[in-house]
Design a protein around this motif. Structure first.
Motif, PDB file in Angstrom:
ATOM      1  N   GLY A 130     -23.874 -71.382  -0.341  1.00  0.00           N
ATOM      2  CA  GLY A 130     -24.698 -71.175  -1.155  1.00  0.00           C
ATOM      3  C   GLY A 130     -25.770 -70.695  -1.211  1.00  0.00           C
ATOM      4  N   ASP A 131     -26.097 -70.319  -2.797  1.00  0.00           N
ATOM      5  CA  ASP A 131     -27.721 -69.638  -3.169  1.00  0.00           C
ATOM      6  C   ASP A 131     -28.825 -69.833  -2.161  1.00  0.00           C
ATOM      7  N   ASP A 184     -32.491 -74.387  -1.193  1.00  0.00           N
ATOM      8  CA  ASP A 184     -30.777 -74.292  -1.725  1.00  0.00           C
ATOM      9  C   ASP A 184     -30.986 -73.919  -2.882  1.00  0.00           C
TER      10      ASP A 184
END
Length: 77
Positions: free
Chosen positions: A2-3, A44
């Motif tokens: 994820g980013d 995150d």
């Protein structure tokens, strides 16, 4: 994967409303001067942190993508 986000609070804008702490208690803290700061400058991607930024009455919270610096909030117009 994820980013990852970079979180910043413009302390010159922060009015200490604590709405960020209400929306993301694990993401933000107020210091003794009632100024907000992120618990971790890098995190995150997280809906609670985004909700906190969106709820800030003075838009003092900036979120960017880690690495590219692309704005997540506030969005570019």
């Amino acid at each position: 994967m994820g980013d990852r986000w970079q979180i910043e609070v413009d302390r010159s804008l922060c009015i200490g409303s604590a709405s960020c702490v209400h929306h993301a208690p694990d993401g933000f803290r107020l210091d003794a001067g009632r100024q907000s700061h992120p618990v971790e400058a890098e995190t995150d991607a997280n809906e609670k942190v985004l909700a906190a930024a969106e709820a800030c009455p003075v838009e003092a919270i900036m979120i960017t993508l880690l690495g590219s610096g692309e704005p997540v909030f506030p969005p570019e117009e």
